[in-house]
Design an enzyme around this catalytic site. Structure first.
Site, PDB file in Angstrom:
ATOM      1  N   ARG A 174       1.194  -0.509  -4.650  1.00 34.82           N
ATOM      2  CA  ARG A 174       1.853   0.742  -5.035  1.00 34.82           C
ATOM      3  C   ARG A 174       2.779   1.289  -3.945  1.00 34.82           C
ATOM      4  O   ARG A 174       3.958   1.573  -4.192  1.00 34.82           O
ATOM      5  CB  ARG A 174       0.795   1.828  -5.355  1.00 34.82           C
ATOM      6  CG  ARG A 174       0.155   1.695  -6.702  1.00 34.82           C
ATOM      7  CD  ARG A 174      -1.303   2.122  -6.635  1.00 34.82           C
ATOM      8  NE  ARG A 174      -2.051   1.029  -6.068  1.00 34.82           N
ATOM      9  CZ  ARG A 174      -2.668   0.102  -6.798  1.00 34.82           C
ATOM     10  NH1 ARG A 174      -2.717   0.238  -8.084  1.00 34.82           N
ATOM     11  NH2 ARG A 174      -3.269  -0.911  -6.233  1.00 34.82           N
ATOM     12  N   THR A 175       2.227   1.447  -2.738  1.00 33.98           N
ATOM     13  CA  THR A 175       2.975   2.158  -1.693  1.00 33.98           C
ATOM     14  C   THR A 175       4.211   1.366  -1.274  1.00 33.98           C
ATOM     15  O   THR A 175       5.315   1.913  -1.190  1.00 33.98           O
ATOM     16  CB  THR A 175       2.047   2.417  -0.487  1.00 33.98           C
ATOM     17  OG1 THR A 175       0.821   2.954  -0.977  1.00 33.98           O
ATOM     18  CG2 THR A 175       2.677   3.392   0.488  1.00 33.98           C
ATOM     19  N   LYS A 204       2.761 -14.525  15.799  1.00 39.97           N
ATOM     20  CA  LYS A 204       2.820 -15.357  17.022  1.00 39.97           C
ATOM     21  C   LYS A 204       2.284 -14.596  18.223  1.00 39.97           C
ATOM     22  O   LYS A 204       2.411 -15.033  19.363  1.00 39.97           O
ATOM     23  CB  LYS A 204       4.273 -15.758  17.304  1.00 39.97           C
ATOM     24  CG  LYS A 204       4.917 -16.585  16.219  1.00 39.97           C
ATOM     25  CD  LYS A 204       6.365 -16.881  16.614  1.00 39.97           C
ATOM     26  CE  LYS A 204       7.163 -17.386  15.448  1.00 39.97           C
ATOM     27  NZ  LYS A 204       8.605 -17.222  15.666  1.00 39.97           N
ATOM     28  N   ARG A 232       2.470   0.860   7.581  1.00 41.36           N
ATOM     29  CA  ARG A 232       1.035   0.886   7.221  1.00 41.36           C
ATOM     30  C   ARG A 232       0.316  -0.023   8.200  1.00 41.36           C
ATOM     31  O   ARG A 232       0.780  -1.136   8.476  1.00 41.36           O
ATOM     32  CB  ARG A 232       0.815   0.409   5.786  1.00 41.36           C
ATOM     33  CG  ARG A 232      -0.668   0.173   5.483  1.00 41.36           C
ATOM     34  CD  ARG A 232      -0.938  -0.143   4.054  1.00 41.36           C
ATOM     35  NE  ARG A 232      -0.810   1.042   3.220  1.00 41.36           N
ATOM     36  CZ  ARG A 232      -1.215   1.103   1.946  1.00 41.36           C
ATOM     37  NH1 ARG A 232      -1.770   0.051   1.380  1.00 41.36           N
ATOM     38  NH2 ARG A 232      -1.066   2.205   1.258  1.00 41.36           N
ATOM     39  N   HIS A 260      -2.945   9.273   4.717  1.00 37.05           N
ATOM     40  CA  HIS A 260      -2.031   8.594   3.778  1.00 37.05           C
ATOM     41  C   HIS A 260      -1.239   9.745   3.129  1.00 37.05           C
ATOM     42  O   HIS A 260      -1.479  10.103   1.987  1.00 37.05           O
ATOM     43  CB  HIS A 260      -2.857   7.811   2.767  1.00 37.05           C
ATOM     44  CG  HIS A 260      -2.069   6.858   1.903  1.00 37.05           C
ATOM     45  ND1 HIS A 260      -0.690   6.833   1.871  1.00 37.05           N
ATOM     46  CD2 HIS A 260      -2.484   5.898   1.028  1.00 37.05           C
ATOM     47  CE1 HIS A 260      -0.296   5.896   1.024  1.00 37.05           C
ATOM     48  NE2 HIS A 260      -1.359   5.316   0.505  1.00 37.05           N
TER      49      HIS A 260
HETATM   50  N1   CP Z   1      -2.826   3.968  -3.270  1.00 38.80           N
HETATM   51  C1   CP Z   1      -2.400   2.961  -2.466  1.00 38.80           C
HETATM   52  O1   CP Z   1      -2.144   3.154  -1.280  1.00 38.80           O
HETATM   53  O2   CP Z   1      -2.245   1.769  -3.108  1.00 38.80           O
HETATM   54  P1   CP Z   1      -1.697   0.431  -2.421  1.00 38.80           P
HETATM   55  O3   CP Z   1      -2.720  -0.003  -1.409  1.00 38.80           O
HETATM   56  O4   CP Z   1      -1.525  -0.546  -3.551  1.00 38.80           O
HETATM   57  O5   CP Z   1      -0.400   0.765  -1.753  1.00 38.80           O
END
Ligand code: CP
Length: 317
Positions: free
Chosen positions: A60-61, A88, A110, A138
């Site tokens: 999603r993100t 590496k 992330r 998040h």
């Molecule tokens: N909600 C969320 O962060 O989903 P993903 O891990 O698929 O990005």
């Protein structure tokens, strides 16, 4: 290294005021309609570069940040960590300096470790957006959850929100608790005692309550937010088995019946169907799970626009 004045990081909800949160949500409302056009593109970020740097899996993100950048006409580049020089042995700092030397306008990151976006923000001239750091925050997830709640409930102030599950490992819970309490909701968290901290960052005065029983948290709720069991962040057994977790803490129709009649259900995804949420709840009319994904694109358009120098606009503007 000083950042150009117009570049703004989004590292967490904890750092934002209620006004700043409303500013992002109102900008997202303005961007929302672009995704339903036949030609889903506007020139707002033409000439800007956005790098997506994901050290953890994401559907999603990552996709919605990429779509958000492209719908705003930015050049979007995804760095795949498994095929990059990180594999590496390149350090995070060297990777960040390398990307910074290419002069991007925004780096979306992330990482499994809390605090990585903050580290990156110190050394990068680009705006840094946190797409999830370990168990910390998040922020764009909480913003898209807020947009979803506002769509169905109009105001967040005064709402009763139950957050159920693995609170201790959940960056989604942490960002949502900060956001919802800043905007005046009452939040009750519940789950296995091993997964719910007794005191949560001194937020009790701000409207946070900790319940031992899931039923107590859900009773009378306007919004029921279910969290994923994060097996990847659990290095020991926090509950006996997944099937016992489902029996005692999973959201079933019977448990949902304790909430208000018009209560809505949120889940950040990905879901473990039949564990933290029953399939008939996830697929019911009360579930907003796909709307959350839809609003994720608008929220991320707003965040990229504001992070790279865009002005906060009122809804009417
Ligand atoms: N909600 C969320 O962060 O989903 P993903 O891990 O698929 O990005």
């Amino acid at each position: 290294m000083d950042k150009p004045f117009h570049r703004r990081d989004l590292l967490g909800i904890r750092d934002l005021t209620a006004d700043q949160i409303y500013g992002i949500l109102n900008s997202a409302e303005n961007f929302r309609e672009i995704s339903s056009r036949e030609i889903k593109k506007v020139p707002t970020l033409r000439g800007k570069t956005v790098i997506n740097l994901f050290f953890e899996a994401s559907t999603r993100t990552r996709t919605s940040f990429e779509l958000a950048a492209k719908r705003l006409s930015a050049d979007a580049v995804n760095v795949s960590v498994s095929t990059s020089s990180v594999s590496k042995g390149e350090t995070l700092i060297d990777t960040a300096l390398t990307l910074d030397a290419m002069n991007p306008d925004c780096i979306v990151v992330r990482h499994p470790s809390a605090g990585v976006p903050h580290q990156l923000a110190k050394i990068s001239r680009a705006a840094v957006v946190n797409a999830g750091d370990g168990t910390n925050e998040h922020p764009t997830q909480a913003l898209l959850d807020a947009m979803t709640i506002r769509e169905r409930k109009k105001n967040i102030e005064g709402l009763r929100v139950a957050i159920i599950g693995d609170i201790v490992h959940s960056r989604v819970a942490r960002s949502n608790i900060h956001l919802l309490t800043k905007l005046g909701a009452t939040v009750k968290v519940a789950g296995p005692k091993t997964l719910v901290p007794e005191a949560f960052e001194g937020l009790v005065e701000e409207g946070l309550r900790v319940s031992e029983h899931v039923e107590d948290a859900i009773e009378g709720a306007d919004v029921v937010m279910i969290l994923r069991i994060q097996k990847e962040r659990q290095d020991s057994a926090y509950f006996p088995t997944l099937s016992e977790y489902a029996i005692h803490y999973g959201l079933t129709q019977e448990r949902l019946a304790l909430a208000k009649k018009d209560a809505i259900v949120l889940h950040p995804g990905p879901m473990n169907r039949g564990i933290e949420i029953a399939s008939d709840v996830a697929d019911s009319a009360r579930s907003q799970i796909l709307d959350q994904v839809k609003y994720g694109v608008a929220v991320r358009m707003a965040v990229l626009y504001l992070a790279t120098g865009g002005k906060v606009e009122s809804k009417e503007a």
